[in-house]
Design a protein around this motif. Structure first.
Motif, PDB file in Angstrom:
ATOM      1  N   PRO A   1      56.572 -23.477  -0.713  1.00  9.42           N
ATOM      2  CA  PRO A   1      55.850 -22.196  -0.798  1.00  9.42           C
ATOM      3  C   PRO A   1      55.382 -21.804  -2.193  1.00  9.42           C
ATOM      4  O   PRO A   1      54.273 -21.272  -2.352  1.00  9.42           O
TER       5      PRO A   1
ATOM      6  N   LYS B   1      56.842 -21.385   9.196  1.00  5.42           N
ATOM      7  CA  LYS B   1      57.800 -22.096   8.356  1.00  5.42           C
ATOM      8  C   LYS B   1      58.268 -23.364   9.086  1.00  5.42           C
ATOM      9  O   LYS B   1      58.522 -23.340  10.289  1.00  5.42           O
TER      10      LYS B   1
ATOM     11  N   ASP C   1      61.871 -24.981   5.776  1.00  6.95           N
ATOM     12  CA  ASP C   1      61.531 -23.677   5.213  1.00  6.95           C
ATOM     13  C   ASP C   1      60.312 -23.748   4.305  1.00  6.95           C
ATOM     14  O   ASP C   1      60.179 -22.959   3.363  1.00  6.95           O
ATOM     15  N   ASN C   2      59.417 -24.697   4.579  1.00  7.03           N
ATOM     16  CA  ASN C   2      58.184 -24.830   3.822  1.00  7.03           C
ATOM     17  C   ASN C   2      57.001 -24.290   4.626  1.00  7.03           C
ATOM     18  O   ASN C   2      57.120 -23.969   5.801  1.00  7.03           O
ATOM     19  N   PHE C   3      55.850 -24.206   3.958  1.00  6.60           N
ATOM     20  CA  PHE C   3      54.605 -23.799   4.613  1.00  6.60           C
ATOM     21  C   PHE C   3      53.817 -25.033   5.054  1.00  6.60           C
ATOM     22  O   PHE C   3      54.021 -26.143   4.545  1.00  6.60           O
TER      23      PHE C   3
END
Length: 311
Positions: free
Chosen positions: A170, A202, A206-208
């Motif tokens: 992110p 997400k 927990d990334n974009f």
């Protein structure tokens, strides 16, 4: 912004009843492809089986269950994410997290879907936002098998699927988008969730996800053919917006902040084995497509490395 859907055929019915019929036909096509893929590549004596993400994989697990072979209960199924783990558990099968695989052990075979597959078995994956774990499993599988419906069968990537999915840390989103524009992507964007006020989707890490449109991607064969014909030289390095698929995957992966690129290219597991590597490959050795007429088309790598389509 909602994630753009693949372009549908203009000839598809538009009434609600016809649309429901079309959806049913697509699901039947997925099931037929899954059944043949399992029949030809599932080994009940395997130790580890990779199970990918997406709607088509539900039919792969269903086909495995239908074998009713008691040896299946001894297999550890390696999921590519939360959704595929739930499919495994719901089927009463044993799951194993990827990081629990023993060292230097390959998954016997991995089954997964794809958003688009070209003539050389390069794939776009990541429409379901699981591309990083999908790539981990594929590259640790002796054989990677794709299962899809006929809409995913295309001559080149980005023919109908609109973007390359990219998993991005992110903090790096702004700089990654700027770098993608420099590579020729006209309007890369962060994928939003279905409820926009909830923010970007997400991943399990927990990334974009950044979705980057590019022109249709070239194969090495296109560059070689242009050279033989003596016309305009093709390099596939971004000139005039034209990229060869492996070159683009390499350039995007080199951007700081990019964890994984939704282009599955390079070697397959059989090619890696032939070079003495204890590793799989990003590309499938075969892809199974459920066709509109109920048949299954198979695009597969031959012993000499060529890829053929059989129907």
């Amino acid at each position: 912004m909602d994630f753009p859907k693949p372009v549908s055929d203009a000839s598809l019915p538009t009434t609600s009843t016809s649309a429901a019929t079309q959806l049913s036909a697509i699901e039947s096509a997925k099931r037929a492809a899954a059944q043949l893929a399992v029949k030809e590549h599932f080994n009940p004596e395997a130790l580890y089986i990779g199970i990918g993400s997406g709607s088509t994989i539900v039919y792969v697990v269903e086909a495995i269950q239908e074998l009713k072979d008691p040896r299946i209960q001894n297999i550890l199924f390696v999921p590519t994410g939360y959704q595929s783990r739930q499919v495994i558990l719901k089927a009463g099968l044993k799951d194993l997290k990827f990081d629990s695989l023993p060292a230097d052990i390959l998954i016997d075979v991995a089954f997964d879907g794809a958003d688009e597959i070209d003539e050389d078995l390069n794939c776009i994956k990541g429409g379901g936002a699981c591309l990083y774990q999908e790539k981990l499993v594929a590259t640790q599988a002796a054989k990677f098998i794709c299962v899809a419906d006929h809409r995913k069968l295309q001559p080149r990537l980005l023919t109908k699927w609109p973007t390359v999915p990219i998993e991005v840390e992110p903090l790096a989103v702004t700089t990654v988008i700027s770098a993608l524009k420099r590579l020729g992507s006209p309007a890369p964007f962060v994928r939003e969730g279905h409820i926009q006020k909830a923010g970007p989707i997400k991943t399990d890490q927990d990334n974009f996800i950044v979705d980057a449109p590019f022109p249709i991607l070239l194969l090495f064969a296109d560059i070689e053919q242009a050279a033989k014909q003596g016309g305009k030289e093709l390099k596939g390095q971004g000139e005039d917006g034209q990229w060869e698929v492996q070159a683009l995957a390499k350039e995007i992966k080199a951007i700081e902040g990019v964890l994984s690129v939704g282009l599955f290219v390079g070697e397959n597991g059989l090619q890696a084995k032939a070079r003495g590597k204890i590793a799989g490959g990003q590309k499938p050795i075969a892809a199974y497509f459920g066709m509109a007429d109920g048949s299954v088309a198979v695009r597969a790598t031959q012993d000499d490395g060529t890829v053929v389509l059989r129907k």
